[in-house]
Design an enzyme around this catalytic site. Structure first.
Site, PDB file in Angstrom:
ATOM      1  N   ASP A   1      -5.611  -0.502  -2.238  1.00  0.00           N
ATOM      2  CA  ASP A   1      -6.367  -1.324  -3.182  1.00  0.00           C
ATOM      3  C   ASP A   1      -7.689  -1.843  -2.635  1.00  0.00           C
ATOM      4  O   ASP A   1      -7.908  -1.890  -1.427  1.00  0.00           O
ATOM      5  CB  ASP A   1      -5.533  -2.537  -3.568  1.00  0.00           C
TER       6      ASP A   1
ATOM      7  N   ARG B   1      -4.860   0.610  -7.046  1.00  0.00           N
ATOM      8  CA  ARG B   1      -3.620   1.187  -6.486  1.00  0.00           C
ATOM      9  C   ARG B   1      -3.090   2.314  -7.365  1.00  0.00           C
ATOM     10  O   ARG B   1      -2.396   3.207  -6.895  1.00  0.00           O
ATOM     11  CB  ARG B   1      -2.522   0.113  -6.377  1.00  0.00           C
TER      12      ARG B   1
ATOM     13  N   PHE C   1     -14.105   2.735   3.801  1.00  0.00           N
ATOM     14  CA  PHE C   1     -13.103   2.063   2.978  1.00  0.00           C
ATOM     15  C   PHE C   1     -12.618   2.976   1.849  1.00  0.00           C
ATOM     16  O   PHE C   1     -13.422   3.557   1.134  1.00  0.00           O
ATOM     17  CB  PHE C   1     -13.667   0.764   2.406  1.00  0.00           C
TER      18      PHE C   1
ATOM     19  N   ASP D   1      -5.346   1.567  10.471  1.00  0.00           N
ATOM     20  CA  ASP D   1      -6.766   1.264  10.682  1.00  0.00           C
ATOM     21  C   ASP D   1      -6.925   0.755  12.118  1.00  0.00           C
ATOM     22  O   ASP D   1      -7.147   1.534  13.035  1.00  0.00           O
ATOM     23  CB  ASP D   1      -7.207   0.253   9.620  1.00  0.00           C
TER      24      ASP D   1
ATOM     25  N   GLY E   1       0.759  -1.241   0.000  1.00  0.00           N
ATOM     26  CA  GLY E   1       0.000   0.000   0.000  1.00  0.00           C
ATOM     27  C   GLY E   1       0.791   1.293   0.000  1.00  0.00           C
ATOM     28  O   GLY E   1       0.342   2.290  -0.542  1.00  0.00           O
TER      29      GLY E   1
HETATM   30  P1  IMP Z   1      -4.419  -2.257  10.384  1.00  0.00           P
HETATM   31  O1  IMP Z   1      -3.467  -3.373  10.726  1.00  0.00           O
HETATM   32  O2  IMP Z   1      -5.838  -2.595  10.750  1.00  0.00           O
HETATM   33  O3  IMP Z   1      -3.994  -0.916  10.918  1.00  0.00           O
HETATM   34  O4  IMP Z   1      -4.486  -2.183   8.812  1.00  0.00           O
HETATM   35  C1  IMP Z   1      -3.490  -1.631   8.099  1.00  0.00           C
HETATM   36  C2  IMP Z   1      -3.483  -2.119   6.663  1.00  0.00           C
HETATM   37  O5  IMP Z   1      -4.765  -2.482   6.168  1.00  0.00           O
HETATM   38  C3  IMP Z   1      -3.048  -0.940   5.840  1.00  0.00           C
HETATM   39  O6  IMP Z   1      -1.655  -0.894   5.721  1.00  0.00           O
HETATM   40  C4  IMP Z   1      -3.763  -1.160   4.529  1.00  0.00           C
HETATM   41  O7  IMP Z   1      -2.947  -1.887   3.652  1.00  0.00           O
HETATM   42  C5  IMP Z   1      -4.999  -1.940   4.888  1.00  0.00           C
HETATM   43  N1  IMP Z   1      -6.198  -1.053   4.956  1.00  0.00           N
HETATM   44  C6  IMP Z   1      -6.782  -0.503   6.061  1.00  0.00           C
HETATM   45  N2  IMP Z   1      -7.840   0.264   5.737  1.00  0.00           N
HETATM   46  C7  IMP Z   1      -7.911   0.244   4.387  1.00  0.00           C
HETATM   47  C8  IMP Z   1      -8.796   0.879   3.431  1.00  0.00           C
HETATM   48  O8  IMP Z   1      -9.735   1.637   3.752  1.00  0.00           O
HETATM   49  N3  IMP Z   1      -8.541   0.608   2.116  1.00  0.00           N
HETATM   50  C9  IMP Z   1      -7.535  -0.211   1.698  1.00  0.00           C
HETATM   51  N4  IMP Z   1      -6.679  -0.820   2.548  1.00  0.00           N
HETATM   52  C10 IMP Z   1      -6.871  -0.598   3.874  1.00  0.00           C
HETATM   53 MG    MG Z   2      -0.522  -1.271   4.174  1.00  0.00          MG
END
Ligand code: IMP
Ligand code: MG
Length: 176
Positions: free
Chosen positions: A161, A167, A154, A107, A49
């Site tokens: 993506d 992307r 989202f 997130d 990402g």
């Molecule tokens: P976390 O571990 O829940 O903080 O998620 C982090 C990873 O989830 C990020 O590095 C993103 O790759 C993916 N992610 C979280 N939210 C989104 C979104 O809204 N769209 C796309 N990818 C997301």
């Molecule tokens: Mg990521």
């Protein structure tokens, strides 16, 4: 305002590219200030990402940088699978270095927490985090620069993506 359909979902502009560019330049200035006069920081791009954000950020910075790439994946479709896979950290030279983790979005914070834990074990000199986006439920991390705080919706584009697609979109779009 642009709209786009990816598979079964519709997206609209949330952060246009001019706004992202302006913020990336501001963050680059902050990172320059943090590292001026010290060893070039190792900028660790969390793939997939963060690849576009990292590319724009390092080119906007004035200080010399080193680049490293690690891979994290947990998302399937629009939700986190909770099944975090991390790879590539073992190949990096961390001990005694100035490290900057470059993320696309925080997130739940689980990905970043896991990355920080693995890096801390290897005694970096300094550890900073930069994330282009942050969702509301994310825990607060120390030494962290966030580009934009966004709602719990989202998003795709600028590296992020939906099931592998989107992307390449040059702005951040949000699911309608
Ligand atoms: P976390 O571990 O829940 O903080 O998620 C982090 C990873 O989830 C990020 O590095 C993103 O790759 C993916 N992610 C979280 N939210 C989104 C979104 O809204 N769209 C796309 N990818 C997301
Ligand atoms: Mg990521």
């Amino acid at each position: 305002m642009k709209t786009k359909t990816i598979k079964d979902l519709k997206f609209e502009t949330l952060l246009p590219k001019e706004l992202i560019k302006k913020r990336v330049n501001e963050i680059a200035l902050q990172l320059d200030a943090l590292h001026i006069g010290s060893e070039p920081p190792l900028m660790i791009c969390v793939m997939n990402g963060a690849f576009i954000f990292t590319a724009d950020l390092v080119r906007a910075m004035q200080v010399k940088v080193l680049l490293g790439f690690i891979r994290a994946s947990s998302y399937r479709g629009t939700t986190s699978s909770g099944n975090l896979e991390l790879s590539g950290i073992e190949k990096l030279n961390i001990e005694g270095k100035n490290i900057v983790i470059v993320e696309d979005i925080i997130d739940t914070g689980a990905t970043l927490e896991a990355i920080i834990e693995q890096l801390q074990k290897r005694n970096p000199l300094q550890l900073h985090i930069v994330s282009l986006l942050q969702k509301p439920h994310a825990p607060k991390f120390e030494n962290t620069i966030v580009g934009f705080e966004i709602d719990d919706r989202f998003v795709v584009g600028y590296g992020l993506d939906y099931d592998g697609l989107g992307r390449d979109i040059d702005e951040i779009m949000v699911m309608k």
